[in-house]
Design a protein around this motif. Sequence first.
Motif, PDB file in Angstrom:
ATOM      1  N   ASP A 156       0.335   9.082  -6.154  1.00  0.00           N
ATOM      2  CA  ASP A 156       0.336  10.761  -5.700  1.00  0.00           C
ATOM      3  C   ASP A 156       0.683  11.430  -7.496  1.00  0.00           C
ATOM      4  O   ASP A 156       0.743  12.805  -7.502  1.00  0.00           O
ATOM      5  CB  ASP A 156       1.015  10.545  -4.354  1.00  0.00           C
ATOM      6  N   LYS A 174     -10.590   4.505  -0.386  1.00  0.00           N
ATOM      7  CA  LYS A 174     -10.404   5.733  -0.736  1.00  0.00           C
ATOM      8  C   LYS A 174     -11.114   6.510  -1.627  1.00  0.00           C
ATOM      9  O   LYS A 174     -11.696   8.070  -1.586  1.00  0.00           O
ATOM     10  CB  LYS A 174      -8.280   5.536  -0.778  1.00  0.00           C
ATOM     11  N   ILE A 180       0.534  -1.238  -0.351  1.00  0.00           N
ATOM     12  CA  ILE A 180      -0.011  -0.041  -0.210  1.00  0.00           C
ATOM     13  C   ILE A 180       0.806   1.134  -0.548  1.00  0.00           C
ATOM     14  O   ILE A 180       0.821   2.440  -0.681  1.00  0.00           O
ATOM     15  CB  ILE A 180      -0.857  -0.304   1.321  1.00  0.00           C
ATOM     16  N   GLU A 181       1.946   0.988   1.222  1.00  0.00           N
ATOM     17  CA  GLU A 181       2.452   2.063   1.379  1.00  0.00           C
ATOM     18  C   GLU A 181       3.471   2.294  -0.944  1.00  0.00           C
ATOM     19  O   GLU A 181       3.825   4.033  -0.584  1.00  0.00           O
ATOM     20  CB  GLU A 181       3.962   2.278   2.584  1.00  0.00           C
ATOM     21  N   GLU A 192       0.744   4.308  -3.000  1.00  0.00           N
ATOM     22  CA  GLU A 192       0.837   5.192  -2.336  1.00  0.00           C
ATOM     23  C   GLU A 192       1.636   6.328  -3.461  1.00  0.00           C
ATOM     24  O   GLU A 192       1.161   7.289  -3.331  1.00  0.00           O
ATOM     25  CB  GLU A 192       0.620   5.912  -1.612  1.00  0.00           C
ATOM     26  N   ARG A 193       2.042   5.898  -3.577  1.00  0.00           N
ATOM     27  CA  ARG A 193       3.711   6.805  -3.687  1.00  0.00           C
ATOM     28  C   ARG A 193       3.263   7.558  -5.949  1.00  0.00           C
ATOM     29  O   ARG A 193       3.793   7.870  -6.171  1.00  0.00           O
ATOM     30  CB  ARG A 193       5.232   6.470  -3.975  1.00  0.00           C
ATOM     31  N   HIS A 237      -8.227  -0.978  -0.063  1.00  0.00           N
ATOM     32  CA  HIS A 237      -7.723   0.273   0.175  1.00  0.00           C
ATOM     33  C   HIS A 237      -8.028   1.766  -0.080  1.00  0.00           C
ATOM     34  O   HIS A 237      -8.255   2.687   0.124  1.00  0.00           O
ATOM     35  CB  HIS A 237      -5.906   0.134   0.974  1.00  0.00           C
ATOM     36  N   PHE A 238      -7.628   1.526  -1.706  1.00  0.00           N
ATOM     37  CA  PHE A 238      -7.581   2.678  -2.870  1.00  0.00           C
ATOM     38  C   PHE A 238      -9.011   2.633  -2.818  1.00  0.00           C
ATOM     39  O   PHE A 238      -9.396   4.016  -3.848  1.00  0.00           O
ATOM     40  CB  PHE A 238      -6.786   2.043  -4.098  1.00  0.00           C
TER      41      PHE A 238
END
Length: 373
Positions: A334, A372, A326-327, A330-331, A368-369
């Motif tokens: 973004d 979101k 996930i981390e 996320e990059r 998760h996404f």
Amino acid sequence: MEFSMIFEAQLANPTPERERQVLLDCVEQAVYGEEMGFDRVWAVEHHGLERYAHMTASEIFLSWVAAKTSRIRIGHGVVCMPFQYNHPVRVAERVGMLDALSGGRLDVGGGRGSTRMEMGMYGVNPADTYPQMEESLRFLANAWRKDEADWHTDLLDVGPAKIMPRPVQTPHPPLYMACSKRDTVKLAAELGVGALVMGFAGPEEVKEMYDLYHATIRTRGGDRLVGPDTNDKFVALCPTIVLDDPDRALRIGARGQRFFAEAIAHWYGHGPAPAEDTEDDDNIAALARDKEALVAKLNEANIPARPQDTGAFNAEHAYGTARDAIEYVERLADIGVDEIMCLVQMGTVPQEAAMETIRQWGETVIPHFRNKA
């Protein structure tokens, strides 16, 4: 943001039995991907590249997957489009058939098939690969706009002729192009097709290519577009192994990526064939050593070491737990990436680790996404 997987049917220690099994394993992963919420599967087309890519007839693989699924999109990622690999009319017929049988679930990308092995097998002139790939994309974008295809250029003379069957998606399925360097990212934007960015170099390099792609879109004229229906979608590769044990996930991921990197170096750079190693080897250190050796070799030849040359030796990807994945994603999110293309099936990755990775993405990472959004 969408999520997909890409299949090359990489194979360590190839035998006829293991080759058949890896193809069946890829089908199992693709079908499970639909169950786990993935949006799309991609399949490459390569020829003669033992160990690196046994996916030679990807349209047959995709037909098999389509018949076993109902929702997930199927992607030719990509078709080798120089004419001696696949004549543009034959590509169009395959596209129409796959889209019709899958109920309009097909996406199609173009590529050059640029290894010396492949070009030699089919008698392809390297100088022809870019213009013929572009011409084939143009033909696909216009093959069904009228009742008959009537196409006459310096490169291709077709028709009038009916291209059958017609695809469900009108006027054609979305078009993409394989992009491994800045020049091809820029070309994809100029042609109005999606970019399948295959690099390993990580989010920083992805951002540079994303920015170039969209800067080119903002300034392009209409003279180079392959057709009036553009597809400005940016898809980024994401090597990943996700397990409850993050150390084991990293070991398996680094081992698979080392195999991948050595296969690329072998077929594209004429290096040795991938080594048969074990999960216990220090593949992270080996990747670093291989990168240093490549940079030194390039420096000796007074050639700058570019991210596209060294990226495959970077093990900082979505290897670890679901939280680690996930981390990492996320990059990429973004940056603005439209689709995350997961690379799970690398030549030394066990089937159970691949299936567990798909499960964890489906149960944790993708939701998760989605939530979101």
